[in-house]
Design a protein around this motif. Sequence first.
Motif, short mmCIF file in Angstrom:
data_model
loop_
_atom_site.label_atom_id
_atom_site.label_comp_id
_atom_site.label_asym_id
_atom_site.label_seq_id
_atom_site.Cartn_x
_atom_site.Cartn_y
_atom_site.Cartn_z
N LEU A 66 -38.53 -48.84 -33.41
CA LEU A 66 -39.41 -49.47 -34.39
C LEU A 66 -40.08 -50.68 -33.76
CD1 LEU A 66 -40.36 -49.87 -37.40
CD2 LEU A 66 -38.29 -51.28 -37.69
N VAL A 67 -41.40 -50.74 -33.87
CA VAL A 67 -42.14 -51.91 -33.41
C VAL A 67 -42.91 -52.47 -34.59
CG1 VAL A 67 -43.89 -52.81 -31.83
CG2 VAL A 67 -42.37 -50.96 -31.07
N CYS A 68 -42.62 -53.71 -34.93
CA CYS A 68 -43.33 -54.39 -36.01
C CYS A 68 -44.27 -55.41 -35.38
CB CYS A 68 -42.36 -55.10 -36.95
SG CYS A 68 -41.33 -53.98 -37.90
N VAL A 88 -53.36 -46.35 -30.10
CA VAL A 88 -52.20 -45.85 -29.35
C VAL A 88 -51.34 -44.84 -30.11
CG1 VAL A 88 -52.11 -47.97 -27.97
CG2 VAL A 88 -50.60 -47.73 -29.96
N ILE A 89 -51.50 -44.75 -31.42
CA ILE A 89 -50.61 -43.84 -32.17
C ILE A 89 -51.09 -42.40 -32.08
CG2 ILE A 89 -49.75 -45.61 -33.75
CD1 ILE A 89 -51.68 -44.46 -35.88
N GLY A 122 -45.22 -41.08 -30.25
CA GLY A 122 -44.01 -40.37 -29.88
C GLY A 122 -43.03 -40.49 -31.03
N ALA A 123 -41.81 -40.91 -30.71
CA ALA A 123 -40.79 -41.07 -31.74
C ALA A 123 -40.67 -42.51 -32.23
CB ALA A 123 -39.43 -40.60 -31.21
N ALA A 154 -38.54 -39.05 -37.20
CA ALA A 154 -39.36 -39.23 -36.00
C ALA A 154 -38.60 -38.82 -34.74
CB ALA A 154 -39.83 -40.67 -35.90
N ALA A 155 -37.28 -39.01 -34.76
CA ALA A 155 -36.45 -38.66 -33.60
C ALA A 155 -36.09 -37.18 -33.57
CB ALA A 155 -35.17 -39.51 -33.61
#
Length: 164
Positions: A66-68, A88-89, A122-123, A154-155
């Motif tokens: 997770l990136v916030c 980038v997504i 990605g995940a 997501a994984a």
Amino acid sequence: MTRRTAAVVTASDGTAAGTREDTSGPAVSALLEEAGFAIVAREVVPDDLEAIAAVLCRLTDDGVALVCVTGGTGLGPRDVTPEATRAVIDREVPGLAEAMRAAGRASTPMADLSRGIVGLRGATLIVDLPGSPRGATESLAAILEVLPHALDLAAGDTAHHPPA
């Protein structure tokens, strides 16, 4: 990749230049830690599309779940976080961004001015948050309950679970 790892990125010219204290990054980190996430990185970047995109790519390539990103979601000319995230997504997750704005609307009509998006690279789930500590934490709190399930999906853990 550990599914409960998180990175917090503050996008702010002032903070990157050392002229403004980062208050939203620590607030977001504290909320994530309270929810059981391990904060593996805290970064500050200027309000620059390429700089934000580069740090997002690096963190996702490193396997952070997770990136916030806090800051840069408004209407100002240097507010480019959504554009960097979108660049980038692989896929957007519009329901989470909608939930954050809806929850913010209960506190302030200004929530509708946030252009933050949520998406997967990605995940890794990337979440754009407002730059104020209150806006950032209220937005994150609005989706915090579903993040573990979103990260599992997501994984690749897509087995249906019985309702709780």
